[in-house]
Each structure stands twice: as C-alpha cells, then as structure tokens.
Design a protein around this motif. Structure first.
Motif, PDB file in Angstrom:
ATOM      1  N   TYR A  25       0.861  -1.190   0.000  1.00  0.00           N
ATOM      2  CA  TYR A  25       0.000   0.000   0.000  1.00  0.00           C
ATOM      3  C   TYR A  25       0.890   1.229   0.000  1.00  0.00           C
ATOM      4  O   TYR A  25       1.649   1.464   0.929  1.00  0.00           O
ATOM      5  N   THR A  26       0.797   2.005  -1.068  1.00  0.00           N
ATOM      6  CA  THR A  26       1.565   3.257  -1.184  1.00  0.00           C
ATOM      7  C   THR A  26       0.597   4.374  -1.561  1.00  0.00           C
ATOM      8  O   THR A  26       0.391   4.660  -2.739  1.00  0.00           O
ATOM      9  N   PRO A  27      -0.032   4.970  -0.574  1.00  0.00           N
ATOM     10  CA  PRO A  27      -1.050   5.987  -0.847  1.00  0.00           C
ATOM     11  C   PRO A  27      -0.440   7.309  -1.312  1.00  0.00           C
ATOM     12  O   PRO A  27       0.750   7.556  -1.124  1.00  0.00           O
ATOM     13  N   SER A  28      -1.287   8.122  -1.885  1.00  0.00           N
ATOM     14  CA  SER A  28      -0.885   9.491  -2.220  1.00  0.00           C
ATOM     15  C   SER A  28      -0.816  10.293  -0.927  1.00  0.00           C
ATOM     16  O   SER A  28      -1.731  10.246  -0.105  1.00  0.00           O
ATOM     17  N   ILE A  29       0.260  11.022  -0.748  1.00  0.00           N
ATOM     18  CA  ILE A  29       0.420  11.848   0.456  1.00  0.00           C
ATOM     19  C   ILE A  29      -0.708  12.873   0.553  1.00  0.00           C
ATOM     20  O   ILE A  29      -1.216  13.155   1.632  1.00  0.00           O
ATOM     21  N   TYR A  30      -1.116  13.400  -0.583  1.00  0.00           N
ATOM     22  CA  TYR A  30      -2.186  14.402  -0.585  1.00  0.00           C
ATOM     23  C   TYR A  30      -3.516  13.778  -0.166  1.00  0.00           C
ATOM     24  O   TYR A  30      -4.275  14.382   0.596  1.00  0.00           O
ATOM     25  N   SER A  31      -3.783  12.576  -0.631  1.00  0.00           N
ATOM     26  CA  SER A  31      -5.013  11.887  -0.220  1.00  0.00           C
ATOM     27  C   SER A  31      -5.019  11.638   1.280  1.00  0.00           C
ATOM     28  O   SER A  31      -6.036  11.817   1.951  1.00  0.00           O
ATOM     29  N   ARG A  32      -3.872  11.223   1.820  1.00  0.00           N
ATOM     30  CA  ARG A  32      -3.805  10.935   3.252  1.00  0.00           C
ATOM     31  C   ARG A  32      -4.041  12.190   4.078  1.00  0.00           C
ATOM     32  O   ARG A  32      -4.699  12.134   5.121  1.00  0.00           O
ATOM     33  N   ILE A  33      -3.526  13.330   3.627  1.00  0.00           N
ATOM     34  CA  ILE A  33      -3.768  14.586   4.344  1.00  0.00           C
ATOM     35  C   ILE A  33      -5.247  14.945   4.277  1.00  0.00           C
ATOM     36  O   ILE A  33      -5.851  15.342   5.280  1.00  0.00           O
ATOM     37  N   ILE A  34      -5.846  14.769   3.109  1.00  0.00           N
ATOM     38  CA  ILE A  34      -7.289  15.030   2.975  1.00  0.00           C
ATOM     39  C   ILE A  34      -8.070  14.111   3.903  1.00  0.00           C
ATOM     40  O   ILE A  34      -9.006  14.544   4.581  1.00  0.00           O
ATOM     41  N   TRP A  35      -7.690  12.823   3.976  1.00  0.00           N
ATOM     42  CA  TRP A  35      -8.432  11.879   4.833  1.00  0.00           C
ATOM     43  C   TRP A  35      -8.347  12.264   6.296  1.00  0.00           C
ATOM     44  O   TRP A  35      -9.310  12.099   7.039  1.00  0.00           O
ATOM     45  N   SER A  73       3.284   6.210   6.095  1.00  0.00           N
ATOM     46  CA  SER A  73       3.429   6.230   4.637  1.00  0.00           C
ATOM     47  C   SER A  73       4.143   7.466   4.105  1.00  0.00           C
ATOM     48  O   SER A  73       4.288   7.615   2.898  1.00  0.00           O
ATOM     49  N   LEU A  74       4.625   8.339   4.980  1.00  0.00           N
ATOM     50  CA  LEU A  74       5.273   9.574   4.528  1.00  0.00           C
ATOM     51  C   LEU A  74       6.412   9.309   3.542  1.00  0.00           C
ATOM     52  O   LEU A  74       6.505   9.961   2.504  1.00  0.00           O
ATOM     53  N   LYS A  75       7.282   8.368   3.854  1.00  0.00           N
ATOM     54  CA  LYS A  75       8.427   8.089   2.984  1.00  0.00           C
ATOM     55  C   LYS A  75       8.053   7.211   1.797  1.00  0.00           C
ATOM     56  O   LYS A  75       8.768   7.183   0.807  1.00  0.00           O
ATOM     57  N   ARG A  76       6.949   6.494   1.906  1.00  0.00           N
ATOM     58  CA  ARG A  76       6.577   5.537   0.865  1.00  0.00           C
ATOM     59  C   ARG A  76       5.472   6.055  -0.056  1.00  0.00           C
ATOM     60  O   ARG A  76       5.089   5.366  -0.991  1.00  0.00           O
ATOM     61  N   SER A  77       4.945   7.211   0.225  1.00  0.00           N
ATOM     62  CA  SER A  77       3.770   7.671  -0.502  1.00  0.00           C
ATOM     63  C   SER A  77       4.112   8.270  -1.860  1.00  0.00           C
ATOM     64  O   SER A  77       5.228   8.719  -2.114  1.00  0.00           O
ATOM     65  N   LYS A  78       3.093   8.263  -2.710  1.00  0.00           N
ATOM     66  CA  LYS A  78       3.198   8.888  -4.031  1.00  0.00           C
ATOM     67  C   LYS A  78       2.850  10.362  -3.879  1.00  0.00           C
ATOM     68  O   LYS A  78       2.111  10.743  -2.978  1.00  0.00           O
ATOM     69  N   LYS A  79       3.334  11.160  -4.759  1.00  0.00           N
ATOM     70  CA  LYS A  79       3.038  12.598  -4.761  1.00  0.00           C
ATOM     71  C   LYS A  79       2.071  12.897  -5.913  1.00  0.00           C
ATOM     72  O   LYS A  79       2.418  13.565  -6.864  1.00  0.00           O
ATOM     73  N   VAL A  80       0.875  12.348  -5.822  1.00  0.00           N
ATOM     74  CA  VAL A  80      -0.120  12.492  -6.878  1.00  0.00           C
ATOM     75  C   VAL A  80      -1.264  13.361  -6.365  1.00  0.00           C
ATOM     76  O   VAL A  80      -1.826  13.102  -5.305  1.00  0.00           O
TER      77      VAL A  80
END
Length: 190
Positions: A25-35, A73-80
């Motif tokens: 699981y490599t979520p988008s960092i932006y999505s995680r902040i929104i969540w 996931s900060l280090k593993r996340s996508k920047k999308v």
C-alpha cells in the motif's frame, strides 16, 4: 461493545500498517492529508450531533488511524494530486465554509461522507479489477466495528446512526469485493 469496537479498529489499522511495511500500500500523500482532515471533520460532527459513545469512539479511532497511516506512509507515498484530490479538496473547503457560517453538524457530516465516498471510488475501481489489490482484513475489521457501533445507536434520527451506517456499507462493500479473490480461485481450480 466499545471494547470490541476498539479491538476491531485497532486490528484494521494494524493490517493497514502491515500493508505499508510490506510495500503493498503506497497511498498518495495528498489523499492521506485530505483523509485526516475529513476524519477530523467527521469526528467533530459526531460530537456536536451528540452521538453515542460507540459512534464517537469509532470516529475518534478513525482519526487516530488516519494519523497512523499518514505517519507510516510519509516516505513511501506517491506525490499524486489528481481529479479525486481536487474534488475532495473543494468539498472539504465547502464543508469548512458551511461549518463556519451555519454550524450544522449534520450537513457537515454529510459532506464529509460524500468526500469519503468520492475518494473511495478509485479504490473501488482497483478492487473491482483485482480483488487482491486491497487488504481484505483492513476493510473487514472496520466494517465489523462500524456494524457494532451501528447496533448501539439511536435509530430515531438519521443523525444518530449515519456515520456507522455509511462505513458499514462502504467498508462492507469493499470487503465483499475483496472476497471475490476466493471465488475466482475456486472457479479456476475446477
């Protein structure tokens, strides 16, 4: 009942954390902040709606779990930052404006759940294509916790049970889609 909810949500986010560490699981960092912001918004809404302790516990654990997933996931996340993030961000801003000017927690909660729904569409699409794409237990445990919270709610007003109802259906649906992996295996083995 609250102890069971605590256990199930903890197990759910443990499975999410495990998926991150296993690079599944490599979520988008932006999505995680929104969540996190949406989870915080939902948490405040259920408090201001006067929901029972099970619903407040579920919302608070969801908020904590979202913090955990973001941190891991900060280090593993996508920047999308795609269409989903744009739409969810606009709705989040709308929710903030509604909250500031109207203080209507039910409307605020409803907007938050719409954001969760829209944000979940890409995940649903992935799981429809490949039922192995998501961690079955992550969704199952949270669906069960939501169902337990739903059982304890006051059913007299939608505002008392909307939050756990939404996640029972949303996470339960994802669980069912993930379970299709076992149906495909049984059909190919015949």
């Amino acid at each position: 009942m609250n102890n069971s909810i605590l256990l199930l949500v903890s197990l759910s986010y443990f499975m999410g954390a495990k998926s991150i560490y296993q690079n599944k699981y490599t979520p988008s960092i932006y999505s995680r902040i929104i969540w996190i912001l949406v989870a915080f918004n939902s948490f405040l809404s259920v408090i201001f709606l006067g929901n029972n302790s099970s619903v407040i516990l579920l919302a608070s654990l969801s908020l904590l779990g979202n913090f955990l997933i973001l941190a891991l996931s900060l280090k593993r996340s996508k920047k999308v930052f795609g269409y989903t993030e744009i739409i969810c961000s606009i709705l989040l801003i709308l929710s903030l404006i509604v909250w500031i000017f109207t203080r209507l927690p039910f409307l605020n909660l409803t907007i938050s759940l719409i954001i969760f729904l829209i944000g979940g569409i890409p995940t649903y699409k992935k799981v429809i294509k490949n039922p192995r794409d998501e961690d079955l237990l992550f969704w199952l445990f949270f669906a069960l916790a939501s169902l337990l919270a739903l059982v304890t709610t006051d059913k007299a007003h939608l505002s008392g049970y909307l939050y756990p109802l939404f996640f029972t259906i949303f996470d339960g649906g994802m669980t069912i889609l993930c379970l299709r992996r076992y149906l495909r295996n049984s059909h190919t083995q015949r």
